[in-house]
Design a protein around this motif. Structure first.
Motif, PDB file in Angstrom:
ATOM      1  N   ALA A  98       0.828  -1.205   0.000  1.00 51.01           N
ATOM      2  CA  ALA A  98       0.000   0.000   0.000  1.00 51.01           C
ATOM      3  C   ALA A  98       0.865   1.259   0.000  1.00 51.01           C
ATOM      4  O   ALA A  98       0.525   2.263  -0.631  1.00 51.01           O
ATOM      5  N   ARG A  99       1.988   1.226   0.721  1.00 51.66           N
ATOM      6  CA  ARG A  99       2.886   2.391   0.736  1.00 51.66           C
ATOM      7  C   ARG A  99       3.416   2.667  -0.668  1.00 51.66           C
ATOM      8  O   ARG A  99       3.453   3.817  -1.114  1.00 51.66           O
ATOM      9  N   THR A 100       3.830   1.624  -1.368  1.00 52.33           N
ATOM     10  CA  THR A 100       4.347   1.805  -2.724  1.00 52.33           C
ATOM     11  C   THR A 100       3.296   2.432  -3.622  1.00 52.33           C
ATOM     12  O   THR A 100       3.561   3.387  -4.363  1.00 52.33           O
ATOM     13  N   ASN A 101       2.068   1.914  -3.562  1.00 56.49           N
ATOM     14  CA  ASN A 101       1.005   2.464  -4.397  1.00 56.49           C
ATOM     15  C   ASN A 101       0.669   3.906  -4.009  1.00 56.49           C
ATOM     16  O   ASN A 101       0.367   4.741  -4.869  1.00 56.49           O
ATOM     17  N   ALA A 102       0.710   4.186  -2.722  1.00 54.89           N
ATOM     18  CA  ALA A 102       0.424   5.555  -2.272  1.00 54.89           C
ATOM     19  C   ALA A 102       1.478   6.529  -2.777  1.00 54.89           C
ATOM     20  O   ALA A 102       1.158   7.644  -3.224  1.00 54.89           O
ATOM     21  N   ILE A 103       2.748   6.127  -2.727  1.00 53.55           N
ATOM     22  CA  ILE A 103       3.818   7.011  -3.202  1.00 53.55           C
ATOM     23  C   ILE A 103       3.728   7.200  -4.708  1.00 53.55           C
ATOM     24  O   ILE A 103       3.905   8.314  -5.223  1.00 53.55           O
ATOM     25  N   LEU A 104       3.446   6.114  -5.437  1.00 53.49           N
ATOM     26  CA  LEU A 104       3.332   6.245  -6.886  1.00 53.49           C
ATOM     27  C   LEU A 104       2.162   7.151  -7.266  1.00 53.49           C
ATOM     28  O   LEU A 104       2.247   7.932  -8.220  1.00 53.49           O
ATOM     29  N   PHE A 105       1.052   7.046  -6.531  1.00 55.56           N
ATOM     30  CA  PHE A 105      -0.074   7.948  -6.762  1.00 55.56           C
ATOM     31  C   PHE A 105       0.326   9.401  -6.469  1.00 55.56           C
ATOM     32  O   PHE A 105      -0.010  10.324  -7.220  1.00 55.56           O
ATOM     33  N   PHE A 106       1.056   9.609  -5.377  1.00 56.21           N
ATOM     34  CA  PHE A 106       1.511  10.955  -5.000  1.00 56.21           C
ATOM     35  C   PHE A 106       2.423  11.540  -6.079  1.00 56.21           C
ATOM     36  O   PHE A 106       2.291  12.709  -6.466  1.00 56.21           O
ATOM     37  N   LEU A 107       3.352  10.725  -6.596  1.00 55.20           N
ATOM     38  CA  LEU A 107       4.263  11.212  -7.631  1.00 55.20           C
ATOM     39  C   LEU A 107       3.517  11.512  -8.927  1.00 55.20           C
ATOM     40  O   LEU A 107       3.850  12.479  -9.629  1.00 55.20           O
ATOM     41  N   SER A 108       2.523  10.703  -9.256  1.00 56.33           N
ATOM     42  CA  SER A 108       1.730  10.992 -10.457  1.00 56.33           C
ATOM     43  C   SER A 108       0.976  12.299 -10.305  1.00 56.33           C
ATOM     44  O   SER A 108       0.853  13.085 -11.256  1.00 56.33           O
ATOM     45  N   ALA A 109       0.465  12.546  -9.107  1.00 53.90           N
ATOM     46  CA  ALA A 109      -0.222  13.818  -8.866  1.00 53.90           C
ATOM     47  C   ALA A 109       0.737  14.994  -9.021  1.00 53.90           C
ATOM     48  O   ALA A 109       0.391  16.018  -9.620  1.00 53.90           O
ATOM     49  N   LEU A 110       1.975  14.878  -8.500  1.00 51.95           N
ATOM     50  CA  LEU A 110       2.962  15.947  -8.659  1.00 51.95           C
ATOM     51  C   LEU A 110       3.294  16.173 -10.132  1.00 51.95           C
ATOM     52  O   LEU A 110       3.572  17.300 -10.552  1.00 51.95           O
ATOM     53  N   LYS A 111       3.279  15.118 -10.901  1.00 52.74           N
ATOM     54  CA  LYS A 111       3.647  15.232 -12.312  1.00 52.74           C
ATOM     55  C   LYS A 111       2.601  15.968 -13.127  1.00 52.74           C
ATOM     56  O   LYS A 111       2.935  16.780 -14.007  1.00 52.74           O
ATOM     57  N   PHE A 112       1.302  15.717 -12.843  1.00 50.20           N
ATOM     58  CA  PHE A 112       0.262  16.232 -13.721  1.00 50.20           C
ATOM     59  C   PHE A 112      -0.512  17.416 -13.141  1.00 50.20           C
ATOM     60  O   PHE A 112      -1.281  18.040 -13.861  1.00 50.20           O
ATOM     61  N   LEU A 113      -0.327  17.713 -11.872  1.00 54.51           N
ATOM     62  CA  LEU A 113      -1.058  18.837 -11.297  1.00 54.51           C
ATOM     63  C   LEU A 113      -0.378  20.154 -11.644  1.00 54.51           C
ATOM     64  O   LEU A 113       0.834  20.214 -11.881  1.00 54.51           O
ATOM     65  N   HIS A 114      -1.148  21.230 -11.635  1.00 55.18           N
ATOM     66  CA  HIS A 114      -0.597  22.555 -11.886  1.00 55.18           C
ATOM     67  C   HIS A 114       0.090  23.071 -10.623  1.00 55.18           C
ATOM     68  O   HIS A 114       0.005  22.473  -9.541  1.00 55.18           O
ATOM     69  N   ALA A 115       0.809  24.198 -10.756  1.00 55.09           N
ATOM     70  CA  ALA A 115       1.686  24.686  -9.688  1.00 55.09           C
ATOM     71  C   ALA A 115       0.918  24.982  -8.404  1.00 55.09           C
ATOM     72  O   ALA A 115       1.369  24.628  -7.307  1.00 55.09           O
ATOM     73  N   GLU A 116      -0.230  25.635  -8.496  1.00 54.63           N
ATOM     74  CA  GLU A 116      -0.981  25.979  -7.290  1.00 54.63           C
ATOM     75  C   GLU A 116      -1.457  24.726  -6.562  1.00 54.63           C
ATOM     76  O   GLU A 116      -1.443  24.660  -5.329  1.00 54.63           O
ATOM     77  N   ALA A 117      -1.899  23.717  -7.347  1.00 56.19           N
ATOM     78  CA  ALA A 117      -2.338  22.472  -6.718  1.00 56.19           C
ATOM     79  C   ALA A 117      -1.168  21.756  -6.060  1.00 56.19           C
ATOM     80  O   ALA A 117      -1.297  21.210  -4.958  1.00 56.19           O
ATOM     81  N   LYS A 118      -0.013  21.748  -6.721  1.00 57.66           N
ATOM     82  CA  LYS A 118       1.169  21.113  -6.119  1.00 57.66           C
ATOM     83  C   LYS A 118       1.588  21.845  -4.846  1.00 57.66           C
ATOM     84  O   LYS A 118       2.016  21.213  -3.873  1.00 57.66           O
ATOM     85  N   LYS A 119       1.472  23.158  -4.864  1.00 57.51           N
ATOM     86  CA  LYS A 119       1.812  23.922  -3.664  1.00 57.51           C
ATOM     87  C   LYS A 119       0.932  23.514  -2.493  1.00 57.51           C
ATOM     88  O   LYS A 119       1.420  23.313  -1.368  1.00 57.51           O
TER      89      LYS A 119
END
Length: 1097
Positions: free
Chosen positions: A171-192
């Motif tokens: 579950a930790r691996t999947n959570a981190i991969l989901f988090f990294l995907s969000a950082l990749k595709f989200l805009h700057a304000e959302a990442k902030k």
């Protein structure tokens, strides 16, 4: 045997008993209608029924995809089912809400239900990544559901001894991969906003050391690409991720142990983590690194306004924060300050590199780090840990100083940095005197070598710091100079003594060339940078110099690298010998067959190709000129002809060079011991050549060494064992004489000397006599001829300078006099002896009758001086008895003047400076509103007699606070007026250039004129003072030789920019020309060695 009874278990114990699980195959049925399919897939709590429906639906789909199936109604049934399952339009808002609730419920499921959490996280990852992040924005808007329990799920790690399977991630691996995907595709304000979630950021790296290698790689690469290098993301968002805790956890990856060694093509986890931390900690755009002020701590204003008089009186003590940072240094980079103590630079090269990289971009952290991190000492102990720590300290000491000590690009601040911080950057606190001394004198050569190298780099860094403190651009030179002295004192308190350094050098084995070179360089730096330390012990460099020369002469060094190291050691010893006036260059010792000078010459000749010999050649030429072996003329190339001839002979006949050395050493030694003898002998040769050739050889010259060879040649030819030497000389002398002619020596004298030499050489067939001295020989090995090259460079510079001077505006003599001439304010008016008696006190003081009386004290006639003194005393009594408001002050002035002149006017005129001061002080006292009124009164109350060797009120005006608002320039104007009137005779000029505690008065006046805030009228007053000096006999010569006034005027002229400054530049140029025309030009040429010959237009 009794029957064994079974004990039934009740309650909770029944559930703790391991249950037997039976896996039964699910049942199924054929689907014939859409209604039947809807009933099979409806939700049911019964697992058997649910599995029955799913299995039936699976077989239905398999049959639908089977091309051999004949059920044509299957697509219709599926279409009808999907149409019936489609939600009604009224449910569009309710359905997504229900889906979000289901996702949130799945994400917040019990930790043991990873089989529910992981698929949900995988689904969210794919959803965020779908179509290049097309729906990432609406998903983030539902973050209350999408990010629910994300931090908790990052803590559900893989459990078990075996490594985590990449096909069944935790579950930790999947959570981190989901988090990294969000950082990749989200805009700057959302990442902030995402990075502002502290619990998520903390959980992200909490268990990173136990994560599988592929996940760590993706994590570091994702954070680097989508956070650190994202220019649209603000610094504060990056800083919220890269706090001290996160950096410390990532630094733990330096010791990551789960990395597989099977794949050598991929970089290791420690390498990836190292690159990540280097970028994160040294790039200001990453949010961690903050701009510091170099060696100035946080909260310090290096440009604070402190009165000059206070700085001159109290020095560094006038700066309140100067001594506050010996135990604690506040910094701006508090995140890095908290992170650095968690690293272990002595156990990891990469961690050491990380710390030094941080220190390079944030110098303020060096002192802070060592003051707060005292867990390791430098006590010498030959272990891997000590060597690692020593290497780390060496790298820290080797770091360059920040620009202008404050990382500024415009210039130095007004105040120097605290010396305690600067010295902590040069010699960090672990390197104290005790540990360095023990390390330097340790029996282990490696420990001693480390200490030596650290000290070498530290002294080089200290030298650079001293140069910065002594920079000419400092406005407060007094405090900067005091800071430099304190810096040197603190360095001497931390470094070993010179005796320990000398003993350490003596104990180094002869074959340890690298260590010997470093130790000799350390001693050389002590003599150059810390002479006060070097002179505390007597160091006889001769034995070490002889040993190094003997090692070179015995050809023990076959490797060119060893030869180069020995040559570097020799250069260091030669530099030390240059500071030793007792060094005997041309005297053989018991251990050496040749003198040190000849051995040095031999080392140059025998040196392998490519070895740098410039330093040794410079030393040889310097000694040759000092010992009068060659003419002391800039045009003469020194020993280059001798070196070239020996190198050419070594190429053609190496044995011949070997036979020559004793003879050459004998000639060099004799020439050095009796130089006058050979100069006289050269004059005899000139007379002989002049009488025979009927030509004027008055300016002809050859080397005294050549004359010594001519004298000693008959003696070696007469020896029975001198045959080999004579043959070698027969090969050597023609080339040497020809190269000497090429170098500019007199050809007739060389021809005459060579004709005398040939009679003693092996020339039975007369070939040498017939050939004579060769002409037009070229230098092959020593192509640079210093004398000629320097002369050519000087000629080019002179030509360019002449062209420049011809184009600049210059005032002629008449215009210059009209601009700068000031009438003599002390011109004698003998009628004042009579006129004053008939005037009232107001007229005496206000209309100048009293100043005329005072001026007569500087008269050339003793009778007038005595009569003037009597009249001054009468006038003082008259003023004291009057009702004049300032009568007491004026009476005191006249009384002290009379008391000063009473015992001196019989010997000669009163110094013009004293008379001028009295006249100008009188004008101050008659005006109580004058800004100098207080200073003049304080001066009068100091004593009844004035010193004739001092200029009154110079220090008070130039160095002390003006006392009345912004009156400095007004007081400076008054001072320049009285100094100009007081400069009339050579005796007066002597007072201006006499050495004083704060420097000669004229030097301080010139420094005053360099003030960028000084207005043009004040600068004109300084020029009037200089012009007055040129009207005194010898004044222009004194200005040139003692104060470098020509260069000063040139610098001031060059600083005149713009059309408005053209007139002022013309004044500078005209004054420079007048100084050259009125000075003793022969003396100035000799003083400047021709450098000022063309310094004027």
């Amino acid at each position: 045997m009794g029957k064994r009874f079974s004990h039934s278990l009740d309650g909770a114990a029944a559930f703790r008993k391991r249950q037997k699980i039976a896996h039964e195959a699910p049942t199924s049925e054929d689907v014939h209608a859409s209604r039947q399919l809807q009933q099979l897939l409806s939700f049911s709590q019964d697992p058997v029924r649910a599995r029955h429906g799913l299995q039936s639906f699976k077989l239905f789909l398999d049959d639908l995809l089977n091309p051999d199936s004949d059920h044509a109604d299957r697509p219709r049934i599926l279409r009808d089912y999907l149409r019936s399952a489609c939600p009604a339009p009224a449910d569009d808002d309710e359905n997504p809400k229900r889906q979000q609730e289901l996702i949130a419920r799945n994400l917040s499921a019990d930790k043991g239900k990873a089989f529910i959490i992981s698929p949900t996280l995988r689904m969210l990852k794919e959803a965020v990544s779908f179509d290049g992040g097309a729906i990432a924005r609406p998903l983030f808007r539902a973050r209350a559901s999408m990010l629910k329990s994300l931090a908790r799920n990052m803590g559900i790690v893989h459990i078990g001894d075996a490594a985590e399977d990449s096909k069944r991630p935790s579950a930790r691996t999947n959570a981190i991969l989901f988090f990294l995907s969000a950082l990749k595709f989200l805009h700057a304000e959302a990442k902030k906003e995402l990075l502002s979630q502290r619990d998520i950021v903390s959980a992200l790296t909490r268990d990173v050391k136990q994560d599988p290698p592929y996940l760590v790689r993706e994590l570091l690469e994702g954070l680097r690409s989508h956070v650190l290098l994202d220019d649209k993301l603000p610094r504060e968002a990056k800083a919220s991720l890269l706090n001290a805790s996160t950096l410390t956890r990532l630094a733990a990856l330096y010791h990551y142990r789960l990395d597989s060694q099977a794949d050598d093509e991929q970089p290791s986890i420690s390498d990836i983590a190292h690159r990540f931390l280097i970028v994160a900690c040294t790039n200001p755009a990453c949010g961690v690194l903050r701009q510091d002020s170099g060696f100035y701590p946080r909260g310090v204003d290096p440009n604070a306004a402190i009165p000059t008089a206070e700085l001159d009186d109290l020095g560094l003590e006038a700066i309140v924060w100067m001594n506050k940072f010996k135990t604690e240094v506040p910094v701006r980079n508090y995140t890095l300050s908290n992170f650095l103590p968690n690293l272990r630079p002595w156990s990891s090269v990469k961690q050491s590199e990380l710390i030094t990289s941080i220190f390079k971009v944030a110098p303020e952290l060096v002192a802070n780090y060592f003051l707060t991190n005292k867990s390791f000492t430098f006590e010498p102990k030959l272990s891997a840990t000590w060597i690692g720590y020593a290497a780390f300290l060496f790298n820290v000491v080797a770091l360059s100083l920040p620009d202008h000590l404050c990382r500024a690009t415009t210039g130095f601040p007004e105040l120097p940095p605290p010396p305690s911080i600067v010295i902590d950057n040069i010699l960090p606190p672990p390197l104290n005197q005790k540990t360095l001394t023990r390390s330097l004198t340790n029996k282990s050569n490696m420990i001693s070598f480390f200490a030596t190298r650290i000290l070498v780099v530290a002294i080089e860094k200290l030298e650079e710091a001293i140069k910065m403190h002594q920079d000419a651009s400092h406005s407060n030179k007094t405090v900067w100079a005091e800071a430099a002295r304190r810096l040197v004192d603190e360095f001497c308190q931390r470094s070993p003594g010179i005796k320990e350094m000398i003993n350490a050098y003596r104990s180094i084995p002869e074959n340890d060339l690298l260590h010997r070179e470093a130790a000799s360089r350390l001693l050389r730096l002590c003599y150059e940078v810390l002479p006060q330390v070097a002179l505390m012990a007597k160091f006889d460099v001769s034995p070490f110099l002889e040993t190094a020369l003997a090692r070179l002469s015995k050809q023990e060094l076959n490797d060119p690298r060893d030869f180069a190291l020995n040559l570097k050691e020799l250069e260091n010893l030669l530099a030390i010998a240059g500071y030793s006036p007792g060094m005997r260059w041309l005297a053989a010792s018991e251990t050496l067959s040749l003198s040190p000078f000849t051995l040095l010459l031999k080392a140059c000749v025998d040196a392998p190709h490519g070895v740098a010999l410039e330093t040794i050649r410079t030393v040889l030429n310097f000694v040759a000129v000092e010992q009068q072996l060659v003419p002391a003329d800039d045009k003469h190339p020194g020993l280059l002809a001798l070196l070239e001839a020996l190198q050419l002979l070594r190429q053609s006949s190496p044995d011949s060079v070997t036979h020559l050395w004793p003879f050459l050493d004998n000639c060099l030694t004799r020439c050095a011991n009796a130089p006058v003898k050979y100069v006289e002998r050269m004059q005899e040769l000139i007379q002989e050549a002049s009488s025979g050739a009927d030509q004027d050889l008055a300016g002809a010259v050859i080397s005294p060494f050549t004359v010594a060879v001519l004298e000693q040649l008959p003696f070696v030819a007469a020896k029975e064992d001198g045959t080999a030497t004579v043959k070698a000389l027969g090969r050597f002398l023609p080339g040497f004489m020809g190269l000497s002619a090429t170098a500019g020596e007199s050809e007739p004298l060389l021809d005459l000397a060579f004709s005398k030499m040939v009679t003693h050489l092996s020339d039975s067939k007369g070939k040498l006599a017939k050939a004579g001295v060769p002409r037009n020989l070229q230098f092959q090995h020593n192509t640079s001829q210093p004398g000629r090259e320097t002369k050519a460079r000087k000629d080019r510079h002179t030509t360019a300078r002449r062209e420049e001077l011809q184009t600049e505006p210059v005032l002629d003599e008449e215009a210059l006099e009209n601009t700068l001439h000031v009438p003599d304010g002390l011109e004698a008016d003998n009628s004042a002896l009579i006129k004053w008696s008939s005037k009232t006190v107001d007229e005496l003081v206000d209309e100048g009758y009293l100043t005329a009386l005072i001026a007569l004290l500087a008269s050339e006639h003793a009778s007038i001086r005595k009569e003037a003194l009597v009249n001054i005393l009468k006038a003082a009594a008259k003023i004291k008895q009057s009702e004049y408001e300032e009568k007491e002050q004026i009476w005191l002035l006249l009384s002290e003047l009379a008391e000063t002149a009473r015992d001196n006017i019989n010997d000669g005129p009163l110094p013009s400076t004293i008379a001028s001061f009295a006249c100008h002080a009188l004008n101050v006292l008659r005006d109580p509103l004058s800004n100098l009124y207080a200073k003049v009164n304080i001066f009068l109350t100091r004593g009844p007699v004035w010193s004739l060797d001092k200029l009154p009120l110079v220090d008070e005006v130039l160095s002390e606070d003006p006392g009345v608002g912004d009156a400095f320039y007004a007081q400076a104007s008054w001072l320049l007026d009285y100094l100009t009137d007081g400069l009339r005779t050579p005796r007066d000029l002597e007072l201006f250039h006499r050495k004083r505690a704060k420097g000669p008065v004229l030097e301080r006046v010139l420094a005053l004129a360099a003030n960028p805030y000084m207005r043009a009228p004040l600068r004109s007053q300084v020029l009037r003072l200089l012009y007055r000096a040129t009207r005194i006999q010898g004044g222009s010569t004194t200005l040139t030789t003692r104060f470098g006034i020509v260069n000063w005027l040139e610098a001031r002229r060059a600083g005149c920019a713009g059309a408005d400054a053209a007139a002022e530049a013309a004044v500078y140029a005209g004054l420079r020309r007048r100084i050259w025309e009125t000075c003793d030009q022969d003396r100035v040429r000799a003083w400047s060695k021709g450098g000022l010959r063309d310094a004027v237009p």
